[in-house]
Design a protein around this motif. Sequence first.
Motif, PDB file in Angstrom:
ATOM      1  N   LYS A 136      -5.569   7.322  -8.620  1.00 29.72           N
ATOM      2  CA  LYS A 136      -5.444   7.387  -7.165  1.00 29.72           C
ATOM      3  C   LYS A 136      -5.519   8.813  -6.640  1.00 29.72           C
ATOM      4  O   LYS A 136      -6.118   9.071  -5.605  1.00 29.72           O
ATOM      5  CB  LYS A 136      -4.108   6.765  -6.721  1.00 29.72           C
ATOM      6  N   ARG A 178       0.274   4.526  -6.656  1.00 30.09           N
ATOM      7  CA  ARG A 178       0.551   3.334  -5.844  1.00 30.09           C
ATOM      8  C   ARG A 178       1.902   2.782  -6.278  1.00 30.09           C
ATOM      9  O   ARG A 178       2.081   2.440  -7.447  1.00 30.09           O
ATOM     10  CB  ARG A 178      -0.534   2.278  -6.060  1.00 30.09           C
ATOM     11  N   ASN A 216       3.051   4.453  -1.256  1.00 29.73           N
ATOM     12  CA  ASN A 216       2.878   5.404  -2.343  1.00 29.73           C
ATOM     13  C   ASN A 216       4.228   5.794  -2.934  1.00 29.73           C
ATOM     14  O   ASN A 216       5.262   5.674  -2.293  1.00 29.73           O
ATOM     15  CB  ASN A 216       2.180   6.670  -1.838  1.00 29.73           C
ATOM     16  N   THR A 267      -2.674   7.769 -13.140  1.00 29.69           N
ATOM     17  CA  THR A 267      -3.362   6.938 -12.163  1.00 29.69           C
ATOM     18  C   THR A 267      -4.668   7.609 -11.753  1.00 29.69           C
ATOM     19  O   THR A 267      -4.826   8.822 -11.908  1.00 29.69           O
ATOM     20  CB  THR A 267      -2.489   6.722 -10.907  1.00 29.69           C
ATOM     21  N   ASP A 303       0.821  -1.219   0.000  1.00 28.85           N
ATOM     22  CA  ASP A 303       0.000   0.000   0.000  1.00 28.85           C
ATOM     23  C   ASP A 303       0.855   1.268   0.000  1.00 28.85           C
ATOM     24  O   ASP A 303       0.346   2.364   0.211  1.00 28.85           O
ATOM     25  CB  ASP A 303      -0.946  -0.001   1.214  1.00 28.85           C
TER      26      ASP A 303
END
Lengths: 267, 75
Positions: free
Chosen positions: A37, A56, A12, A35, A10
């Motif tokens: 995210k 990620r 970054n 992404t 998880d």
Amino acid sequence: MTERGPERSDANATYVFAVCRNPDPSAVAGLPGVTDKAPVSTLSLETLTAIVQTVRACEFTNEAWQARLCDQRQLERYARAHHDVVAAVAACCPTVPLPMATLYQSEERVRDALANEADRFHAALKRIAHHAEWGVKVYVPSCPPDDSNRSTTPADRSRPAPGAGLAYLDRKRGAQERRERRQDEALQAAEAVDAEVRSLATASRRLRLHGPQLAGERRVQVLNATYLVAEHRAAELTLLAQALGERTGAQIELSGPWVPYSFVGEV
Amino acid sequence: MTHGVVPWDSPGPLDGPIGVPLVDLLDRVLATGVVISGDLVIAIADVPLVRLSLHALLSSVSERVPAPWADGGPL
């Protein structure tokens, strides 16, 4: 490279698209980046601003890129996403684009990099100010009409004439000479185009030639070069390319203006 | 065969059109002039792609300029 990679799935990482001065933050608003995210954002350090996106880490490992590079659709998706952000920023302020897949483990590491390399970024920004990159590709036909057989009349061919073997060797020799002459002419056309375009460019680089799969069956690429050209000379370049095409008989493709990707690494 | 120049139909400054050819884009976003074979497998050994160091990023370009005809292309 991978030994510093993230241990946790998880974790970054920070993807960096470009470094610029005084961007308009709205320029990248709404762009998807690489992404879903997090949105594309800015990271400032003194007068430099990095255009970044939190990703990620597990999706941007070396292994992930290796896989991506083998899949044309994936590769294209990422290349265009990267380019879209770079182009949007460059449209609003002086911008040094970074190559695709420039990643840091954290925003802090990006700041460190900006601080450590600030001089080089400023030099690159200065170099490309009021300039754009233009690509010039030159092609020649791969199979010009071969007249080696037309020198013999049908009558000659009906039966072997005295000296037929010698004539055959002459023809073969002639074909070889023609091939060499075509290569010389193609090379000369490429050099002539490069020399003339360089004369109005601030800097130039030769890129790798594209093979037959990309050039097409009927033509051979003999020059793939790219030039850093001042904004006020862009129109001149277009005219020059046109004139060179007519003079050399080669097919010349001009592409641009590009954000100067090819001219920011050498400062 | 056309002898004409084939410029982009570029709508705005530094804002490449949607139709930027992928290979020309890769020549630039990968910054090293990537050779792509028919099946689009990149010679990854030549492309230091994932860069955790900016120094590597700024020093990695333009080391390799190909010789014309290196691939013995048919003429």
